[in-house]
Design a protein around this motif. Structure first.
Motif, PDB file in Angstrom:
ATOM      1  N   GLU A  10       5.109  -6.748  -8.876  1.00  0.00           N
ATOM      2  CA  GLU A  10       6.198  -7.718  -9.081  1.00  0.00           C
ATOM      3  C   GLU A  10       7.325  -7.499  -8.075  1.00  0.00           C
ATOM      4  OE1 GLU A  10       7.012  -7.113 -13.194  1.00  0.00           O
ATOM      5  OE2 GLU A  10       5.278  -8.309 -13.824  1.00  0.00           O
ATOM      6  N   LYS A  11       7.533  -6.243  -7.680  1.00  0.00           N
ATOM      7  CA  LYS A  11       8.607  -5.918  -6.736  1.00  0.00           C
ATOM      8  C   LYS A  11       8.263  -6.364  -5.304  1.00  0.00           C
ATOM      9  CE  LYS A  11       9.370  -1.531  -7.925  1.00  0.00           C
ATOM     10  NZ  LYS A  11       9.805  -0.161  -7.673  1.00  0.00           N
ATOM     11  N   GLN A  12       6.991  -6.522  -5.012  1.00  0.00           N
ATOM     12  CA  GLN A  12       6.552  -6.827  -3.651  1.00  0.00           C
ATOM     13  C   GLN A  12       6.429  -8.345  -3.436  1.00  0.00           C
ATOM     14  OE1 GLN A  12       5.790  -4.705  -1.024  1.00  0.00           O
ATOM     15  NE2 GLN A  12       6.652  -3.067  -2.310  1.00  0.00           N
ATOM     16  N   PRO A  13       6.678  -8.795  -2.210  1.00  0.00           N
ATOM     17  CA  PRO A  13       6.539 -10.249  -1.947  1.00  0.00           C
ATOM     18  C   PRO A  13       5.068 -10.665  -1.784  1.00  0.00           C
ATOM     19  CG  PRO A  13       7.218  -9.116   0.042  1.00  0.00           C
ATOM     20  CD  PRO A  13       7.106  -8.046  -1.012  1.00  0.00           C
ATOM     21  N   VAL A  14       4.265 -10.351  -2.777  1.00  0.00           N
ATOM     22  CA  VAL A  14       2.858 -10.784  -2.767  1.00  0.00           C
ATOM     23  C   VAL A  14       2.572 -11.523  -4.065  1.00  0.00           C
ATOM     24  CG1 VAL A  14       1.954  -8.936  -1.276  1.00  0.00           C
ATOM     25  CG2 VAL A  14       2.054  -8.585  -3.752  1.00  0.00           C
ATOM     26  N   LYS A  15       1.582 -12.384  -3.999  1.00  0.00           N
ATOM     27  CA  LYS A  15       1.223 -13.133  -5.213  1.00  0.00           C
ATOM     28  C   LYS A  15       0.036 -12.429  -5.871  1.00  0.00           C
ATOM     29  CE  LYS A  15      -0.222 -17.654  -6.764  1.00  0.00           C
ATOM     30  NZ  LYS A  15      -0.986 -18.802  -6.331  1.00  0.00           N
ATOM     31  N   LEU A  16       0.247 -11.939  -7.066  1.00  0.00           N
ATOM     32  CA  LEU A  16      -0.831 -11.261  -7.797  1.00  0.00           C
ATOM     33  C   LEU A  16      -1.725 -12.326  -8.442  1.00  0.00           C
ATOM     34  CD1 LEU A  16      -1.990  -8.536  -8.802  1.00  0.00           C
ATOM     35  CD2 LEU A  16      -0.511  -8.748 -10.796  1.00  0.00           C
TER      36      LEU A  16
ATOM     37  N   LEU B  23       0.837  -1.201   0.000  1.00  0.00           N
ATOM     38  CA  LEU B  23       0.000   0.000   0.000  1.00  0.00           C
ATOM     39  C   LEU B  23       0.872   1.253   0.000  1.00  0.00           C
ATOM     40  CD1 LEU B  23      -2.831  -1.011   2.533  1.00  0.00           C
ATOM     41  CD2 LEU B  23      -3.058  -0.696   0.074  1.00  0.00           C
ATOM     42  N   GLN B  24       1.953   1.187   0.776  1.00  0.00           N
ATOM     43  CA  GLN B  24       2.866   2.342   0.861  1.00  0.00           C
ATOM     44  C   GLN B  24       3.504   2.622  -0.502  1.00  0.00           C
ATOM     45  OE1 GLN B  24       5.895   1.712   3.796  1.00  0.00           O
ATOM     46  NE2 GLN B  24       6.471   3.874   3.858  1.00  0.00           N
ATOM     47  N   GLU B  25       3.924   1.553  -1.158  1.00  0.00           N
ATOM     48  CA  GLU B  25       4.567   1.673  -2.468  1.00  0.00           C
ATOM     49  C   GLU B  25       3.578   2.253  -3.503  1.00  0.00           C
ATOM     50  OE1 GLU B  25       7.732   0.989  -3.068  1.00  0.00           O
ATOM     51  OE2 GLU B  25       7.661   1.330  -5.235  1.00  0.00           O
ATOM     52  N   LEU B  26       2.360   1.750  -3.461  1.00  0.00           N
ATOM     53  CA  LEU B  26       1.338   2.239  -4.408  1.00  0.00           C
ATOM     54  C   LEU B  26       1.028   3.710  -4.139  1.00  0.00           C
ATOM     55  CD1 LEU B  26      -1.094  -0.830  -4.412  1.00  0.00           C
ATOM     56  CD2 LEU B  26       0.151   0.018  -6.409  1.00  0.00           C
TER      57      LEU B  26
ATOM     58  N   ILE C 215      -1.830   2.249 -18.142  1.00  0.00           N
ATOM     59  CA  ILE C 215      -1.850   2.207 -16.682  1.00  0.00           C
ATOM     60  C   ILE C 215      -1.425   0.843 -16.141  1.00  0.00           C
ATOM     61  CG2 ILE C 215      -4.367   1.775 -16.578  1.00  0.00           C
ATOM     62  CD1 ILE C 215      -2.329   3.845 -14.126  1.00  0.00           C
ATOM     63  N   LEU C 216      -1.862  -0.230 -16.832  1.00  0.00           N
ATOM     64  CA  LEU C 216      -1.487  -1.563 -16.337  1.00  0.00           C
ATOM     65  C   LEU C 216       0.023  -1.775 -16.395  1.00  0.00           C
ATOM     66  CD1 LEU C 216      -4.244  -4.000 -17.642  1.00  0.00           C
ATOM     67  CD2 LEU C 216      -3.798  -3.278 -15.311  1.00  0.00           C
ATOM     68  N   GLN C 217       0.611  -1.244 -17.470  1.00  0.00           N
ATOM     69  CA  GLN C 217       2.059  -1.381 -17.605  1.00  0.00           C
ATOM     70  C   GLN C 217       2.800  -0.661 -16.471  1.00  0.00           C
ATOM     71  OE1 GLN C 217      -0.049  -1.025 -20.036  1.00  0.00           O
ATOM     72  NE2 GLN C 217       0.762  -1.591 -22.049  1.00  0.00           N
ATOM     73  N   GLN C 218       2.180   0.367 -15.934  1.00  0.00           N
ATOM     74  CA  GLN C 218       2.831   1.102 -14.848  1.00  0.00           C
ATOM     75  C   GLN C 218       2.585   0.441 -13.482  1.00  0.00           C
ATOM     76  OE1 GLN C 218       2.777   5.535 -15.151  1.00  0.00           O
ATOM     77  NE2 GLN C 218       1.212   5.166 -16.728  1.00  0.00           N
ATOM     78  N   VAL C 219       1.428  -0.181 -13.360  1.00  0.00           N
ATOM     79  CA  VAL C 219       1.069  -0.760 -12.051  1.00  0.00           C
ATOM     80  C   VAL C 219       1.712  -2.131 -11.835  1.00  0.00           C
ATOM     81  CG1 VAL C 219      -0.865  -1.676 -10.698  1.00  0.00           C
ATOM     82  CG2 VAL C 219      -1.105   0.502 -11.859  1.00  0.00           C
ATOM     83  N   LEU C 220       1.780  -2.933 -12.887  1.00  0.00           N
ATOM     84  CA  LEU C 220       2.260  -4.314 -12.746  1.00  0.00           C
ATOM     85  C   LEU C 220       3.655  -4.420 -12.100  1.00  0.00           C
ATOM     86  CD1 LEU C 220       0.930  -6.106 -15.943  1.00  0.00           C
ATOM     87  CD2 LEU C 220       0.679  -6.900 -13.593  1.00  0.00           C
ATOM     88  N   PRO C 221       4.631  -3.603 -12.516  1.00  0.00           N
ATOM     89  CA  PRO C 221       5.964  -3.742 -11.895  1.00  0.00           C
ATOM     90  C   PRO C 221       5.955  -3.518 -10.375  1.00  0.00           C
ATOM     91  CG  PRO C 221       6.081  -2.377 -13.860  1.00  0.00           C
ATOM     92  CD  PRO C 221       4.638  -2.608 -13.594  1.00  0.00           C
TER      93      PRO C 221
ATOM     94  N   GLN D 257       3.227   6.411  -5.741  1.00  0.00           N
ATOM     95  CA  GLN D 257       3.272   6.580  -7.194  1.00  0.00           C
ATOM     96  C   GLN D 257       2.517   7.840  -7.617  1.00  0.00           C
ATOM     97  OE1 GLN D 257       5.262   4.531  -8.833  1.00  0.00           O
ATOM     98  NE2 GLN D 257       5.551   3.475  -6.870  1.00  0.00           N
ATOM     99  N   PRO D 258       3.153   8.716  -8.366  1.00  0.00           N
ATOM    100  CA  PRO D 258       2.489   9.971  -8.761  1.00  0.00           C
ATOM    101  C   PRO D 258       1.281   9.752  -9.688  1.00  0.00           C
ATOM    102  CG  PRO D 258       4.608   9.738  -9.853  1.00  0.00           C
ATOM    103  CD  PRO D 258       4.530   8.631  -8.864  1.00  0.00           C
ATOM    104  N   PHE D 259       1.255   8.620 -10.423  1.00  0.00           N
ATOM    105  CA  PHE D 259       0.124   8.404 -11.353  1.00  0.00           C
ATOM    106  C   PHE D 259      -1.098   7.805 -10.660  1.00  0.00           C
ATOM    107  CE2 PHE D 259       0.524   3.853 -11.637  1.00  0.00           C
ATOM    108  CZ  PHE D 259       1.857   3.615 -11.345  1.00  0.00           C
ATOM    109  N   ILE D 260      -0.984   7.535  -9.341  1.00  0.00           N
ATOM    110  CA  ILE D 260      -2.131   6.967  -8.601  1.00  0.00           C
ATOM    111  C   ILE D 260      -2.772   8.056  -7.735  1.00  0.00           C
ATOM    112  CG2 ILE D 260      -2.831   5.303  -6.823  1.00  0.00           C
ATOM    113  CD1 ILE D 260      -0.764   3.377  -7.996  1.00  0.00           C
ATOM    114  N   LYS D 261      -4.050   8.247  -7.969  1.00  0.00           N
ATOM    115  CA  LYS D 261      -4.790   9.289  -7.239  1.00  0.00           C
ATOM    116  C   LYS D 261      -5.284   8.781  -5.888  1.00  0.00           C
ATOM    117  CE  LYS D 261      -7.639  12.041  -9.757  1.00  0.00           C
ATOM    118  NZ  LYS D 261      -8.895  12.341 -10.470  1.00  0.00           N
TER     119      LYS D 261
END
Lengths: 326, 262
Positions: free
Chosen positions: A290-296, A251-254, A281-287, A257-261
């Protein structure tokens, strides 16, 4: 300018609870409906929708406020009001000791139709709603879906100007839902019948409504056309993501992000992300995931639906600016 | 025009109720007949035959049986469907949405209750003739036939008014308790098995039973049917029925309005 068919002004209903305290079920609401419009009244269970309908349909006395149907106050002229309205209640209130045909004919007769006219219309409606085969069957033997169709047929038997549909499609299969809406839309277009709808199926108001009110805890939180209501959510597009577990670092990482309102955590697994932009937008959110230890588990991009608007409005009640339906 | 519409709707509602009752005629007859049948069999036939009660007792019992059957059938016929309609099936909602005053529905319910109470009273006749026919010494003249009709009419109105009140108070889950808790005391304090004047030896009880409308109905019937000199004066019994009808009617109407437009 013509008068609205229904005018509700500062309507309030307070119930006294068993312990002597008060429960405000409807809290100073105002709105109006023009002839021929389809109006949806949406809210969570227990929001006060049925209380509002009961007051407008003369079944419940308001604590304060005024309700006018065709310019006449329903408190001083409830008979005029009842002549103009038809109601499909949430519960089954059909006459179980009568046949399907008799239910319609008696209803028509209560509304001043001659026996011949009532019987003719009853036969037409039974055919339209696929109930001719059970015309002479007692209603107590009807399935939930059949009873629901008959309730709708009965409500429109006397050709009301204002039709209240309180969760009318609950228990109906998709085919009969379409038949119901065909009927309602035909009435609406051909006879200018005004429709007041409550439903939990958001696709129905989205497809058919001219105006929608989102109602919560006795108050109208938002009111307008669907494009108007869409402006209430932070973005026109929404990214829905499902992960194995939403974590604080994610949540902190999201949030950084400047593109997230805005981010709305729906539960421990689901997030709604409102971006500033619609571009890639998906291309910006997906990474980020991927960086976080969560399973999407799932991710999708969609336009803000009425469902999203409803969730957003009911979860941010204090932030909402109530639009007036004028 | 408006009054004509209201009257038409009233008759349509009456027709609807009668149609439903007609479809359940066997249950109706059984419900109405069983209580007077068992009471007449026991108190009008068996006990006088074996000498426990005097041979003249069936004659004193007959007006009480008519009054009881009329009152109980009228109360039941109005109260039970009303309680079920309001609290369980909610079938009444369609009639309450008719473009007429909501009280038309209440009047229609009461009217049907009155018709049922008359049927209840009439059904006592064949049972009484079968089991007590030889003991009956009725004093009916052309003059008091009219009076009897008036008493029966007023009493049926009282029973429907009481039914309206009970039906708007009692919940369906309380109907089972209505018989031991309400109807049995009404029956056994209702001057069926005794004349009110005979209670002079129990002054407290004599006053207490005056809260029971069946006392006035039975005393009026006893006076008219038997020409009984020991019955309550007719003026008092008629005033009693009238007072109860007005009181129960007003209270029942208020309760009905409250239930119809909450």
């Amino acid at each position: 300018m013509t008068k609205p068919l229904l005018e509700v002004q500062n309507l309030r209903k307070v119930f006294k609870k068993a312990d002597g305290s008060q429960h405000v079920a409807v809290d100073d609401i105002s709105f109006h409906l023009e002839t021929g419009e389809i109006f949806s009244f949406l809210g969570p269970n227990g929001a006060g929708k049925s209380t509002t309908i009961n007051m407008i349909t003369t079944q419940l006395t308001p604590t304060s406020g005024t309700i006018k149907i065709a310019g006449r106050d329903i408190r001083t002229d409830p008979i005029n009001a009842r002549r103009k309205i038809g109601i499909v209640a949430q519960h089954n209130n059909l006459d179980r000791g009568l046949t399907a045909f008799e239910n319609l004919v008696y209803h028509g007769r209560y509304f001043g139709m001659t026996t011949q006219a009532a019987e003719q219309r009853a036969n037409e409606l039974l055919a339209d709603f696929g109930l001719s085969e059970w015309r002479q069957d007692y209603v107590k033997s009807f399935s939930g879906g059949m009873a629901q169709r008959l309730k709708i047929a009965r409500a429109i038997m006397h050709r009301p100007q204002l039709l209240f549909l309180d969760e009318p499609t609950t228990g109906l299969d998709p085919a009969y839902r379409e038949i119901l809406w065909d009927h309602v839309l035909r009435l609406n277009r051909q006879q200018q019948t005004t429709v007041f709808l409550t439903t939990h199926y958001m696709e129905e108001p989205e497809r058919f409504s001219d105006h929608v009110a989102i109602y919560q805890q006795g108050k109208i939180r938002a009111l307008g056309t669907i494009p108007e209501l869409r402006q209430l959510v932070p973005a026109a597009s929404i990214v829905y993501a499902t992960v194995d577990a939403v974590t604080a670092p994610l949540l902190q990482e999201l949030n950084q992000q400047p593109f997230i309102k805005e981010i709305l955590q729906k539960d421990e697994k689901n997030l709604a992300i409102f971006p500033n932009t619609n571009d890639q937008i998906l291309q910006q959110v997906l990474p980020i995931f991927e960086k976080q230890p969560v399973k999407l588990e799932n991710i999708r991009l969609s336009f803000a639906s009425l469902d999203d608007i409803f969730v957003h409005v009911t979860e941010h009640p204090t932030e909402m600016e109530v639009k007036t339906h004028a | 025009m408006h009054n004509q519409t209201t009257l038409n709707v009233f008759w349509i509602m009456v027709k609807r109720d009668l149609l439903i009752q007609w479809r359940n005629w066997a249950e109706f007859i059984f419900r109405v007949v069983m209580l007077p049948f068992i009471l007449i069999l026991t108190y009008g036939y068996v006990l006088p035959k074996i000498g426990v009660l005097p041979a003249s007792f069936p004659n004193d019992l007959f007006p009480g049986m008519v009054g009881m059957s009329l009152l109980i059938t009228g109360i039941h016929g109005t109260a039970v469907p009303l309680s079920m309609d309001f609290n369980n099936s909610r079938e009444i909602e369609d009639r309450l949405q008719a473009p007429v005053p909501v009280m038309v529905t209440a009047w229609a319910k009461m009217f049907v209750g009155m018709i049922e109470s008359w049927i209840g009273a009439l059904l006592v006749l064949p049972i009484s003739l079968i089991f007590m026919g030889q003991s009956l010494r009725l004093h009916l003249t052309t003059g008091n036939i009219f009076l009897l009709f008036l008493i029966l009419l007023l009493s049926s109105f009282a029973s429907a008014a009481l039914g309206l009140l009970v039906g708007t108070i009692v919940k369906p889950n309380q109907i089972a308790a209505m018989f031991p808790g309400f109807l049995m005391p009404v029956i056994f304090t209702g001057a069926i098995f005794f004349s009110w004047s005979a209670l002079v030896k129990l002054p407290f009880y004599q006053v207490l039973v005056l809260v029971n409308p069946l006392v006035y109905i039975n005393e009026a019937l006893r006076h008219t049917m038997l020409g009984a000199s020991n019955a309550m004066p007719l003026t008092y019994s008629l005033l009693g029925i009238l007072a109860f009808t007005i009181l129960m009617g007003v209270m029942g109407m208020r309760r009905f309005r409250k239930m119809a437009v909450r």
